[in-house]
Design an enzyme around this catalytic site. Structure first.
Site, PDB file in Angstrom:
ATOM      1  N   ASN A  43      27.638 -16.899-137.080  1.00 39.39           N
ATOM      2  CA  ASN A  43      26.540 -15.934-137.247  1.00 39.39           C
ATOM      3  C   ASN A  43      26.009 -15.617-135.851  1.00 39.39           C
ATOM      4  OD1 ASN A  43      24.240 -14.515-137.865  1.00 39.39           O
ATOM      5  ND2 ASN A  43      23.132 -16.275-138.720  1.00 39.39           N
ATOM      6  N   GLU A  76      21.417 -24.927-145.272  1.00 42.09           N
ATOM      7  CA  GLU A  76      20.936 -24.968-143.891  1.00 42.09           C
ATOM      8  C   GLU A  76      19.504 -25.495-143.860  1.00 42.09           C
ATOM      9  OE1 GLU A  76      23.089 -21.916-141.301  1.00 42.09           O
ATOM     10  OE2 GLU A  76      21.616 -20.779-142.433  1.00 42.09           O
ATOM     11  N   GLY A 121      18.996 -23.875-134.951  1.00 39.10           N
ATOM     12  CA  GLY A 121      18.651 -23.469-133.593  1.00 39.10           C
ATOM     13  C   GLY A 121      17.782 -24.475-132.848  1.00 39.10           C
TER      14      GLY A 121
HETATM   15  C1  PEP Z   1      22.327 -20.327-138.384  1.00 40.34           C
HETATM   16  O1  PEP Z   1      21.672 -19.459-137.849  1.00 40.34           O
HETATM   17  O2  PEP Z   1      22.776 -20.142-139.504  1.00 40.34           O
HETATM   18  C2  PEP Z   1      22.537 -21.579-137.660  1.00 40.34           C
HETATM   19  C3  PEP Z   1      23.036 -22.585-138.315  1.00 40.34           C
HETATM   20  O3  PEP Z   1      22.179 -21.594-136.327  1.00 40.34           O
HETATM   21  P1  PEP Z   1      22.457 -22.802-135.289  1.00 40.34           P
HETATM   22  O4  PEP Z   1      23.892 -23.218-135.450  1.00 40.34           O
HETATM   23  O5  PEP Z   1      22.175 -22.226-133.944  1.00 40.34           O
HETATM   24  O6  PEP Z   1      21.527 -23.906-135.653  1.00 40.34           O
END
Ligand code: PEP
Length: 255
Positions: free
Chosen positions: A9, A167, A173
């Site tokens: 993403n 998630e 992030g």
């Molecule tokens: C995301 O935005 O779906 C995500 C998992 O971001 P990151 O890997 O940067 O934590």
């Protein structure tokens, strides 16, 4: 057997030229990948150009969002037909950033899922709890509401054509990753919810990705978990080598 799906993403990163460059690098690096389904989600602006790059390769094209209406006065939005026309395979729906900054609800997630499916694209349905919700013991309640909301009115056949991304919001992030065990427990819980809705066969067939600071250093441990079937990757997807550093352990898994 469930597919391992690893999707990058890119969020609001990369110009069109930079997106074409990164997509080209990912296509080259992923040319021998056969087991893992690899997808990349550039910005809307770059989708058409990136579609040309991934055409004929084993890298799939994903969009970061969609609107549920066909057309009309929805300034700033893009319809599912528009995505379909340029060759989008997956659409990320209900990302926590959409939920927290742009008013996404379980109801709008559900409408988007149905719209995307009606055009034979696969929704990647994002769910996950905030840190406060986890600390208050509301993890299971939140996941239950999000899953029930996203799948409302979907038949078993439609459910089979979805991917879930679990998630935990506190891991997105932030550099903080759920432990292998924390992630596995949440994934098993989500699969249990799917079992209640659709029975064991369907629940065992739906890929559930983990997302939240996944990177080459922690990918093997997470991907080895029984109910983790891939990843939705933010930061680490912005460079081809770190993205492929997550895909490679997925390729060698014997699940
Ligand atoms: C995301 O935005 O779906 C995500 C998992 O971001 P990151 O890997 O940067 O934590």
């Amino acid at each position: 057997m469930r597919k391992i799906v690893i999707a990058g993403n890119w969020k609001m990163n990369k110009t069109v030229a930079e997106s074409v460059q990164l997509a080209t690098e990912v296509v080259t690096a992923a040319r021998d990948v056969s087991k893992v389904v690899v997808a990349i989600a550039p910005t809307y602006l770059a989708l058409a150009k990136v579609a040309e790059v991934v055409k004929g390769s084993n890298v799939k094209l994903a969009a970061q969002d969609v609107h549920w209406e066909n057309q009309g006065a929805f300034t700033g939005k893009v319809s599912a037909d528009m995505l379909k026309e340029i060759g989008v395979d997956f659409v990320i729906i209900g990302h926590s950033e959409q939920r927290s900054y742009f008013g996404e609800t379980d109801e709008t997630v559900n409408k988007k899922v149905k719209k995307v499916q009606s055009l034979d694209m696969t929704p990647i349905i994002c769910i996950g709890e905030t840190l406060a919700e986890r600390k208050d013991g509301r993890l299971e309640g939140v996941l239950t509401m999000q899953v029930n909301g996203a799948y409302a009115g979907l038949s078993a056949d439609q459910a089979l054509r979805t991917v879930i991304a679990y998630e935990p919001v506190w891991a997105i992030g932030t550099g903080v990753t759920a432990t292998d065990q924390e992630a596995q427990e949440a994934h098993a819980f989500v699969r249990g919810l799917l079992t209640k809705l659709y029975g064991d066969h369907v629940a065992q067939s739906i890929s559930i990705q983990y997302g939240g600071s996944m990177k080459p250093e922690n990918a093997a441990g997470l991907l080895a978990q029984k109910d983790i079937d891939g990843g939705l990757i933010g930061g680490a997807a912005l460079k081809a080598d770190s993205f492929l550093g997550i895909v490679t352990p997925g390729e060698s898994l014997n699940k």
